[in-house]
Design an enzyme around this catalytic site. Structure first.
Site, PDB file in Angstrom:
ATOM      1  NE  ARG A  29      -4.219  -1.353   0.329  1.00  0.00           N
ATOM      2  CZ  ARG A  29      -5.289  -1.140  -0.401  1.00  0.00           C
ATOM      3  NH1 ARG A  29      -5.552   0.071  -0.863  1.00  0.00           N
ATOM      4  NH2 ARG A  29      -6.110  -2.114  -0.691  1.00  0.00           N
ATOM      5  CG  ASP A  30       2.001   5.442  -2.192  1.00  0.00           C
ATOM      6  OD1 ASP A  30       2.740   5.364  -3.187  1.00  0.00           O
ATOM      7  OD2 ASP A  30       2.067   6.371  -1.357  1.00  0.00           O
ATOM      8  CB  ILE A  31       3.371   5.648   3.020  1.00  0.00           C
ATOM      9  CG1 ILE A  31       3.292   6.009   4.495  1.00  0.00           C
ATOM     10  CG2 ILE A  31       4.127   6.718   2.280  1.00  0.00           C
ATOM     11  CD1 ILE A  31       3.246   4.843   5.379  1.00  0.00           C
ATOM     12  CG  ASN A  87       6.180   9.000 -11.480  1.00  0.00           C
ATOM     13  OD1 ASN A  87       5.515   9.348 -12.448  1.00  0.00           O
ATOM     14  ND2 ASN A  87       5.681   8.956 -10.248  1.00  0.00           N
ATOM     15  CB  VAL A  96      11.315   5.510  -4.047  1.00  0.00           C
ATOM     16  CG1 VAL A  96      12.057   4.294  -3.504  1.00  0.00           C
ATOM     17  CG2 VAL A  96      10.604   6.245  -2.918  1.00  0.00           C
ATOM     18  CG  HIS A 100       8.112   2.539  -7.466  1.00  0.00           C
ATOM     19  ND1 HIS A 100       9.362   3.120  -7.420  1.00  0.00           N
ATOM     20  CD2 HIS A 100       7.234   3.568  -7.418  1.00  0.00           C
ATOM     21  CE1 HIS A 100       9.247   4.428  -7.348  1.00  0.00           C
ATOM     22  NE2 HIS A 100       7.961   4.741  -7.356  1.00  0.00           N
ATOM     23  CG  HIS A 102       2.821   4.932  -8.597  1.00  0.00           C
ATOM     24  ND1 HIS A 102       2.794   5.498  -7.342  1.00  0.00           N
ATOM     25  CD2 HIS A 102       4.037   5.230  -9.116  1.00  0.00           C
ATOM     26  CE1 HIS A 102       3.947   6.112  -7.110  1.00  0.00           C
ATOM     27  NE2 HIS A 102       4.720   5.958  -8.179  1.00  0.00           N
TER      28      HIS A 102
HETATM   29  P1  AMP Z   1       7.662   7.874  -6.984  1.00  0.00           P
HETATM   30  O1  AMP Z   1       7.442   9.314  -6.673  1.00  0.00           O
HETATM   31  O2  AMP Z   1       7.081   7.442  -8.290  1.00  0.00           O
HETATM   32  O3  AMP Z   1       9.102   7.482  -6.812  1.00  0.00           O
HETATM   33  O4  AMP Z   1       6.818   7.089  -5.908  1.00  0.00           O
HETATM   34  C1  AMP Z   1       7.262   6.783  -4.641  1.00  0.00           C
HETATM   35  C2  AMP Z   1       6.043   6.412  -3.851  1.00  0.00           C
HETATM   36  O5  AMP Z   1       6.451   5.690  -2.721  1.00  0.00           O
HETATM   37  C3  AMP Z   1       5.225   7.599  -3.374  1.00  0.00           C
HETATM   38  O6  AMP Z   1       3.909   7.492  -3.842  1.00  0.00           O
HETATM   39  C4  AMP Z   1       5.295   7.474  -1.856  1.00  0.00           C
HETATM   40  O7  AMP Z   1       4.107   7.859  -1.232  1.00  0.00           O
HETATM   41  C5  AMP Z   1       5.586   6.005  -1.663  1.00  0.00           C
HETATM   42  N1  AMP Z   1       6.288   5.666  -0.443  1.00  0.00           N
HETATM   43  C6  AMP Z   1       7.390   6.250   0.075  1.00  0.00           C
HETATM   44  N2  AMP Z   1       7.746   5.638   1.208  1.00  0.00           N
HETATM   45  C7  AMP Z   1       6.858   4.644   1.419  1.00  0.00           C
HETATM   46  C8  AMP Z   1       6.690   3.667   2.427  1.00  0.00           C
HETATM   47  N3  AMP Z   1       7.517   3.588   3.453  1.00  0.00           N
HETATM   48  N4  AMP Z   1       5.649   2.814   2.340  1.00  0.00           N
HETATM   49  C9  AMP Z   1       4.810   2.898   1.285  1.00  0.00           C
HETATM   50  N5  AMP Z   1       4.914   3.802   0.299  1.00  0.00           N
HETATM   51  C10 AMP Z   1       5.930   4.668   0.369  1.00  0.00           C
END
Ligand code: AMP
Length: 346
Positions: A29-31, A87, A96, A100, A102
Site C-alpha cells: 500500500r502506498d503510504i 515515474n 524512490v 516501482h 503505481h
Molecule cells: P515515486 O514518486 O514514483 O518514486 O513514488 C514513490 C512512492 O512511494 C510515493 O507514492 C510514496 O508515497 C511512496 N512511499 C514512500 N515511502 C513509502 C513507504 N515507506 N511505504 C509505502 N509507500 C511509500
C-alpha cells in the site's frame, strides 16, 4: 541502491502493508495514497529506474503487469478501470530510485492527455479544435496547479478535516472527569505511564537530528512558551492509532510543554530555521516520505501535535497521514499554524 526505502521494506527493516509477495515481486500500500486504491508493485531486483532495465528484465516486468491485473481484480476495480504508472527521474517526479509501478484506481482518475488525431480540415473545425485545445490547456493548468509536486502529478490527495470535539479535547487535556475509552478513571489523575520518558529520552528520539541540524530539543515542561499554571497533571496516555483531529490556538497553547506531546513543525527547513514554536521538531511535509526511517524513531506513546504555515497549508496533513499509516495517534493539527501563532504574540 541497497538503502532505498523499498529495499528496506523488502528486507523487513521497516513496516509496510503488504498486498502481494512472490520470489521476485512485492506489492505494498502506498503510504501517501493518491487515489482510493494506490498500491506500489515493486520488483525485488534493485533496478533504479526504467532506464536501467535490460532484456533480461522483460519477463519480470511482464509479471508485474500480471500482478497488477490480479490485484485490480482483487480490489474489484478491474471493470471500473485503473491506471498503472511508473515515474522515471526528475521530470516525472520519481522520488524512490527502486523501480516501482503505481496501481491507481477506485475513483475517477481524470484524463492524462489527449493525442486524438485530427480528421478535420475545415476552418470551423480548426477553430473548434483550437477552442478545445485551449479548454484542455486550462483544465490541465488547473490540475497541475493543484497538484502536489511530490505525488503523482495529475492527482491531489484529499485530506479529511475533522475538528476535535470538546469532549475529545477535555479527555486529551485531562481537564474533565471524562475518561478515555479503555482508561479507568483513576488513571486520569495518575502520572502517565507513557510519560515516564524523560526529556533526555525525547531528545534522543528527535527524528530530524540528521536532516534538520537546527532542530531544537523537543517540548519540555520548562518550555518558555508553556503556560505552566494552565497545565494540569497529564492524564494517562491513551493511544488512538490513526485518529487525526484539527485543533485551535487555545488547545494548542494548553498542549505545549506537556511531556506526552511530540511537537512537529511541518514547514520547509528554511522557514523552520527562521523561527518555530519552542520545542518543535522539523519534519518537512514536502519530503515526509523520504524521511520515514527518521519518523519511525518518534515514540508511539506521544500525542503528536503538528503545525505548518496555517491558512491553506496542507503540510501538516501530509505528515499526519504518513504518521497515521504507521499507527501513531492521536494526531492533532493546529490549523492556525505559524501565521496565527506569531500574530497571537505567542
Ligand atoms: P515515486 O514518486 O514514483 O518514486 O513514488 C514513490 C512512492 O512511494 C510515493 O507514492 C510514496 O508515497 C511512496 N512511499 C514512500 N515511502 C513509502 C513507504 N515507506 N511505504 C509505502 N509507500 C511509500
Amino acid at each position: 541502491m541497497s538503502n532505498t526505502i523499498f529495499q528496506r521494506i523488502i528486507d523487513r527493516e521497516i513496516p509496510a502493508t503488504i498486498e502481494f509477495e512472490s520470489d521476485d515481486i512485492i506489492a505494498i500500500r502506498d503510504i501517501a495514497p493518491s487515489a482510493s486504491t494506490h498500491v506500489l508493485i515493486i520488483p525485488k531486483k534493485p533496478i533504479p529506474t526504467v532506464n536501467d532495465l535490460t532484456e533480461a528484465d522483460a519477463e519480470l516486468v511482464g509479471r508485474v503487469y500480471l500482478v497488477a491485473r490480479d490485484l485490480a481484480a482483487k480490489y474489484g476495480i478491474d471493470a471500473s478501470g485503473y491506471r498503472i504508472v511508473t515515474n522515471c527521474n526528475a521530470d516525472a517526479g520519481q522520488t524512490v530510485f527502486h523501480l516501482h509501478f503505481h496501481l491507481l484506481g477506485g475513483q475517477q482518475l481524470g484524463r492524462m492527455n489527449s493525442h486524438a488525431p485530427s480528421h478535420s480540415t475545415g476552418r470551423g473545425n480548426v477553430l473548434l479544435e483550437a477552442g478545445l485545445v485551449v479548454l484542455l490547456a486550462i483544465g490541465l493548468a488547473i490540475g497541475f496547479n493543484a497538484m502536489n509536486p511530490k505525488a503523482i502529478a495529475w492527482l491531489k490527495p484529499e485530506y479529511k478535516r475533522v475538528e476535535a470535539s470538546q469532549e475529545e479535547l477535555d479527555r486529551i487535556l485531562g481537564v474533565s472527569n471524562t475518561a478515555a475509552p479503555g482508561a479507568d478513571a483513576s488513571q486520569a489523575t495518575q502520572p502517565s505511564t507513557g510519560s515516564s520518558t524523560t526529556t533526555a529520552d525525547v531528545t534522543a528520539a528527535t527524528p530530524m537530528a540528521t536532516s534538520a541540524p537546527s532542530a531544537p530539543t523537543p517540548a519540555t515542561n520548562n518550555s518558555a512558551t508553556a503556560p505552566a499554571a494552565a497545565a494540569p497533571a497529564e492524564p494517562a496516555f491513551v493511544a488512538e492509532p490513526g485518529v487525526i483531529r484539527e485543533i485551535k490556538l487555545d488547545a494548542f497553547k494548553k498542549l505545549l510543554g506537556r511531556k506526552q506531546v511530540y511537537l512537529i513543525d511541518a514547514r520547509i527547513p528554511e522557514k523552520f530555521a527562521e523561527g518555530h514554536v519552542n520545542g518543535a521538531v522539523n519534519v518537512d511535509g514536502n519530503t515526509v516520505e523520504a524521511n520515514i526511517p527518521q519518523i519511525l524513531t518518534i515514540p508511539k506513546d506521544r500525542i503528536i501535535v503538528i503545525y505548518c504555515d496555517g491558512g491553506h497549508c496542507e503540510l501538516s496533513h501530509r505528515v499526519a497521514d504518513v504518521l497515521k499509516n504507521f499507527g501513531y495517534g492521536p494526531i492533532l493539527i493546529y490549523t492556525g499554524g505559524w501565521a496565527e501563532w506569531t500574530a497571537s504574540g505567542k
